[in-house]
Scaffold this motif. Structure first.
Motif, PDB file in Angstrom:
ATOM      1  N   ASP A 108      44.301 -44.495  47.235  1.00 32.95           N
ATOM      2  CA  ASP A 108      43.839 -43.738  48.401  1.00 32.95           C
ATOM      3  C   ASP A 108      44.992 -43.169  49.235  1.00 32.95           C
ATOM      4  O   ASP A 108      45.006 -41.984  49.541  1.00 32.95           O
ATOM      5  CB  ASP A 108      42.977 -44.635  49.292  1.00 32.95           C
ATOM      6  N   GLU A 109      45.941 -44.034  49.610  1.00 32.15           N
ATOM      7  CA  GLU A 109      46.979 -43.606  50.570  1.00 32.15           C
ATOM      8  C   GLU A 109      47.846 -42.500  49.987  1.00 32.15           C
ATOM      9  O   GLU A 109      48.110 -41.498  50.641  1.00 32.15           O
ATOM     10  CB  GLU A 109      47.901 -44.773  50.964  1.00 32.15           C
ATOM     11  N   GLY A 110      48.310 -42.711  48.745  1.00 35.30           N
ATOM     12  CA  GLY A 110      49.297 -41.789  48.192  1.00 35.30           C
ATOM     13  C   GLY A 110      48.691 -40.578  47.492  1.00 35.30           C
ATOM     14  O   GLY A 110      49.321 -39.535  47.395  1.00 35.30           O
ATOM     15  N   LEU A 111      47.457 -40.729  46.990  1.00 33.51           N
ATOM     16  CA  LEU A 111      46.892 -39.640  46.185  1.00 33.51           C
ATOM     17  C   LEU A 111      45.745 -38.919  46.904  1.00 33.51           C
ATOM     18  O   LEU A 111      45.843 -37.731  47.220  1.00 33.51           O
ATOM     19  CB  LEU A 111      46.410 -40.190  44.835  1.00 33.51           C
ATOM     20  N   VAL A 112      44.666 -39.651  47.185  1.00 32.55           N
ATOM     21  CA  VAL A 112      43.465 -38.962  47.671  1.00 32.55           C
ATOM     22  C   VAL A 112      43.620 -38.505  49.129  1.00 32.55           C
ATOM     23  O   VAL A 112      43.195 -37.405  49.481  1.00 32.55           O
ATOM     24  CB  VAL A 112      42.208 -39.857  47.508  1.00 32.55           C
ATOM     25  N   GLY A 113      44.261 -39.344  49.958  1.00 32.55           N
ATOM     26  CA  GLY A 113      44.453 -38.965  51.370  1.00 32.55           C
ATOM     27  C   GLY A 113      45.203 -37.642  51.494  1.00 32.55           C
ATOM     28  O   GLY A 113      44.688 -36.687  52.099  1.00 32.55           O
ATOM     29  N   PRO A 114      46.406 -37.545  50.914  1.00 37.58           N
ATOM     30  CA  PRO A 114      47.133 -36.269  50.995  1.00 37.58           C
ATOM     31  C   PRO A 114      46.384 -35.109  50.339  1.00 37.58           C
ATOM     32  O   PRO A 114      46.441 -33.982  50.825  1.00 37.58           O
ATOM     33  CB  PRO A 114      48.435 -36.544  50.241  1.00 37.58           C
ATOM     34  N   LEU A 115      45.659 -35.386  49.248  1.00 43.53           N
ATOM     35  CA  LEU A 115      44.896 -34.309  48.596  1.00 43.53           C
ATOM     36  C   LEU A 115      43.851 -33.751  49.568  1.00 43.53           C
ATOM     37  O   LEU A 115      43.683 -32.538  49.700  1.00 43.53           O
ATOM     38  CB  LEU A 115      44.217 -34.855  47.334  1.00 43.53           C
ATOM     39  N   ARG A 116      43.152 -34.637  50.263  1.00 42.62           N
ATOM     40  CA  ARG A 116      42.129 -34.178  51.217  1.00 42.62           C
ATOM     41  C   ARG A 116      42.770 -33.421  52.379  1.00 42.62           C
ATOM     42  O   ARG A 116      42.335 -32.321  52.718  1.00 42.62           O
ATOM     43  CB  ARG A 116      41.319 -35.369  51.750  1.00 42.62           C
ATOM     44  N   GLU A 117      43.807 -34.039  52.959  1.00 48.00           N
ATOM     45  CA  GLU A 117      44.338 -33.462  54.194  1.00 48.00           C
ATOM     46  C   GLU A 117      45.095 -32.159  53.971  1.00 48.00           C
ATOM     47  O   GLU A 117      44.918 -31.202  54.711  1.00 48.00           O
ATOM     48  CB  GLU A 117      45.242 -34.481  54.884  1.00 48.00           C
ATOM     49  N   GLU A 118      45.940 -32.142  52.941  1.00 47.52           N
ATOM     50  CA  GLU A 118      46.823 -30.977  52.801  1.00 47.52           C
ATOM     51  C   GLU A 118      46.234 -29.882  51.927  1.00 47.52           C
ATOM     52  O   GLU A 118      46.621 -28.717  52.063  1.00 47.52           O
ATOM     53  CB  GLU A 118      48.171 -31.421  52.214  1.00 47.52           C
ATOM     54  N   TYR A 119      45.316 -30.221  51.036  1.00 48.49           N
ATOM     55  CA  TYR A 119      44.858 -29.231  50.069  1.00 48.49           C
ATOM     56  C   TYR A 119      43.365 -28.924  50.176  1.00 48.49           C
ATOM     57  O   TYR A 119      42.968 -27.766  50.101  1.00 48.49           O
ATOM     58  CB  TYR A 119      45.185 -29.696  48.642  1.00 48.49           C
ATOM     59  N   LEU A 120      42.532 -29.954  50.311  1.00 46.23           N
ATOM     60  CA  LEU A 120      41.085 -29.697  50.250  1.00 46.23           C
ATOM     61  C   LEU A 120      40.514 -29.261  51.594  1.00 46.23           C
ATOM     62  O   LEU A 120      39.615 -28.426  51.655  1.00 46.23           O
ATOM     63  CB  LEU A 120      40.346 -30.946  49.744  1.00 46.23           C
ATOM     64  N   LEU A 156      37.012 -32.550  58.193  1.00 46.18           N
ATOM     65  CA  LEU A 156      36.950 -33.707  57.287  1.00 46.18           C
ATOM     66  C   LEU A 156      38.050 -34.695  57.675  1.00 46.18           C
ATOM     67  O   LEU A 156      39.230 -34.344  57.654  1.00 46.18           O
ATOM     68  CB  LEU A 156      37.153 -33.244  55.843  1.00 46.18           C
ATOM     69  N   ASP A 157      37.676 -35.912  58.072  1.00 43.92           N
ATOM     70  CA  ASP A 157      38.696 -36.851  58.541  1.00 43.92           C
ATOM     71  C   ASP A 157      38.659 -38.191  57.809  1.00 43.92           C
ATOM     72  O   ASP A 157      39.401 -39.110  58.161  1.00 43.92           O
ATOM     73  CB  ASP A 157      38.618 -37.053  60.067  1.00 43.92           C
ATOM     74  N   SER A 158      37.783 -38.338  56.812  1.00 41.95           N
ATOM     75  CA  SER A 158      37.815 -39.552  55.994  1.00 41.95           C
ATOM     76  C   SER A 158      37.118 -39.257  54.668  1.00 41.95           C
ATOM     77  O   SER A 158      36.549 -38.170  54.489  1.00 41.95           O
ATOM     78  CB  SER A 158      37.126 -40.723  56.706  1.00 41.95           C
ATOM     79  N   HIS A 159      37.162 -40.212  53.786  1.00 36.22           N
ATOM     80  CA  HIS A 159      36.521 -39.995  52.483  1.00 36.22           C
ATOM     81  C   HIS A 159      36.216 -41.333  51.811  1.00 36.22           C
ATOM     82  O   HIS A 159      36.732 -42.374  52.215  1.00 36.22           O
ATOM     83  CB  HIS A 159      37.447 -39.178  51.572  1.00 36.22           C
ATOM     84  N   LYS A 160      35.377 -41.247  50.810  1.00 33.75           N
ATOM     85  CA  LYS A 160      35.214 -42.360  49.865  1.00 33.75           C
ATOM     86  C   LYS A 160      35.473 -41.759  48.494  1.00 33.75           C
ATOM     87  O   LYS A 160      34.838 -40.764  48.122  1.00 33.75           O
ATOM     88  CB  LYS A 160      33.809 -42.935  49.950  1.00 33.75           C
ATOM     89  N   SER A 192      33.610 -36.931  60.848  1.00 29.90           N
ATOM     90  CA  SER A 192      32.970 -37.822  61.834  1.00 29.90           C
ATOM     91  C   SER A 192      32.257 -37.024  62.915  1.00 29.90           C
ATOM     92  O   SER A 192      31.186 -37.395  63.374  1.00 29.90           O
ATOM     93  CB  SER A 192      33.996 -38.772  62.447  1.00 29.90           C
ATOM     94  N   CYS A 193      32.822 -35.874  63.306  1.00 30.30           N
ATOM     95  CA  CYS A 193      32.206 -35.142  64.421  1.00 30.30           C
ATOM     96  C   CYS A 193      30.831 -34.610  64.023  1.00 30.30           C
ATOM     97  O   CYS A 193      29.980 -34.357  64.871  1.00 30.30           O
ATOM     98  CB  CYS A 193      33.125 -34.034  64.927  1.00 30.30           C
ATOM     99  N   GLN A 194      30.608 -34.432  62.729  1.00 28.88           N
ATOM    100  CA  GLN A 194      29.304 -33.976  62.242  1.00 28.88           C
ATOM    101  C   GLN A 194      28.345 -35.168  62.163  1.00 28.88           C
ATOM    102  O   GLN A 194      27.253 -35.163  62.696  1.00 28.88           O
ATOM    103  CB  GLN A 194      29.498 -33.372  60.844  1.00 28.88           C
ATOM    104  N   GLY A 251      32.460 -43.402  57.690  1.00 30.04           N
ATOM    105  CA  GLY A 251      32.938 -42.087  58.153  1.00 30.04           C
ATOM    106  C   GLY A 251      32.534 -41.745  59.577  1.00 30.04           C
ATOM    107  O   GLY A 251      32.771 -40.630  60.036  1.00 30.04           O
ATOM    108  N   PHE A 252      31.932 -42.697  60.300  1.00 25.62           N
ATOM    109  CA  PHE A 252      31.578 -42.487  61.715  1.00 25.62           C
ATOM    110  C   PHE A 252      32.734 -42.989  62.569  1.00 25.62           C
ATOM    111  O   PHE A 252      33.533 -43.821  62.115  1.00 25.62           O
ATOM    112  CB  PHE A 252      30.325 -43.279  62.084  1.00 25.62           C
TER     113      PHE A 252
END
Ligand SMILES: O=C(O)CCC(=O)C(=O)O
Ligand SMILES: [Fe+2]
Length: 341
Positions: free
Chosen positions: A178-190, A206-210, A302-304, A327-328
């Motif tokens: 999560d920390e090294g792969l999916v987190g940066p993928l979500r924040e910087e790219y997706l 988008l501020d979190s994921h599973k 979360s805001c949604q 995600g709340f």
């Protein structure tokens, strides 16, 4: 540090009974019998022992959910201590893992004046309404990731199931991806992409994921029933390996009745992703041969969802939860009420 919460409904609602393809709510045995005995009977669950088996499974799932925080933390710690990765490189996102076409797409999203129209011109494939197909990872990265997932699967490490409906696969947070792969993928790219594609569904926030990998093979799970995701925006990457069948199908948003819905079949090509609104109903057709691995990222804003929990369709009843929870979010000291009004 942001504090994430779950909604209380997680502990009672949306429990999937695989044999009867039914989602149920369980508060007590009396309530369950009253609400579902007749529906189950009409689906072929006619005898006392059959109903007893269903009740046992539902109660076991409720217990699993109640204990999930502790058990997941324990598994994560054991994995960290004892599991030896096969490919260290997949644990940290690097640009060289990403397909050149994807880098171009994201570069456009970061430009001043980028807009939906310009992005759609680059994406080229709208596989179903507002479902986009594009490459994300290189072939080599997909191969290494599948090898890593299989290496983990074959190890003695403890394993949790990816979600209520999939039995086979890997929880990426427990494996340490999560920390090294999916987190940066979500924040910087997706997120830059989803901000332009789905601003109406929280795509900007988008501020979190599973994240999890799902696996289908002939003697394991072969298909996935029609459902929506507990997400605002979903990324689903086909990682391989070789398989036939296993296409996805999409209907309409979850609010639209099934009788008004026409489904569209969508091919899922290896190394390509499908991005869609989480609450766009979909399913996966049976895998006919081979083995199919997918990386699924349920991304949440979360805001949604602080206004409306998509799983119980009510204002979320917040309960502190570890990690990204459901995600709340709550203001510090405000657990039990909604953070945003
Ligand atoms: O098998 C697939 O590609 C679909 C997976 C999916 O929809 C999910 O896990 O939410
Ligand atoms: Fe899904």
């Amino acid at each position: 540090m942001q504090k994430f919460c779950a909604c209380e409904c997680y502990y009672t609602d949306n429990i999937f009974i695989e044999e009867y393809k039914l989602h149920v709510r369980f508060v007590s045995e009396d309530q369950f019998r009253k609400d579902y005995q007749h529906i189950l009977r009409s689906q072929g669950c006619t005898t006392g022992p059959q109903l007893h088996t269903v009740l046992e499974k539902v109660q076991a799932e409720v217990e699993r959910r109640k204990n999930i925080a502790v058990q997941s933390a324990e598994r994560r710690a054991t994995i960290k201590e004892t599991y030896k990765p096969l490919h260290e490189n997949v644990y940290r996102l690097q640009e060289s893992h990403l397909a050149p076409e994807f880098l171009e797409i994201v570069k456009y999203c970061h430009m001043d004046g980028a807009n939906e129209k310009g992005l759609l011109a680059l994406l080229t494939t709208e596989a179903a309404p507002r479902v986009y197909r594009f490459p994300v990872f290189t072939k080599d990265f997909c191969r290494d990731l599948v090898e890593e997932l299989e290496h983990f699967e074959q190890s003695d490490a403890p394993k949790g199931r990816p979600n209520t409906m999939n039995n086979y696969g890997v929880l990426l947070d427990e494996l340490g991806l999560d920390e090294g792969l999916v987190g940066p993928l979500r924040e910087e790219y997706l997120r830059p992409l989803s901000a332009l594609l789905y601003p109406d569904c929280g795509g900007r926030w988008l501020d979190s994921h599973k994240a999890f990998a799902v696996k289908y093979a002939v003697h394991e799970d072969v298909e996935l029933s029609y459902h929506y995701d507990n997400a605002e925006v979903t990324l689903n990457v086909s990682l391989g390996k070789d398989f036939t069948g296993g296409n996805l199908y999409f209907g309409d948003m979850r609010q639209v009745p099934l009788c008004e819905t026409e489904c569209v079949e969508v091919e899922h090509q290896v190394t390509r992703a499908l991005m869609h609104r989480g609450q766009h109903m979909h399913g996966a057709l049976p895998v006919l041969a081979g083995c199919r691995w997918n990386l699924v990222v349920w991304m949440r804003a979360s805001c949604q969802r602080n206004h409306l929990c998509p799983m119980c369709d009510a204002r979320p009843r917040l309960r502190p939860a570890p990690g990204h929870g459901g995600g709340f979010t709550a203001e510090p000291g405000q657990e039990g009420t909604c953070a945003l009004t």
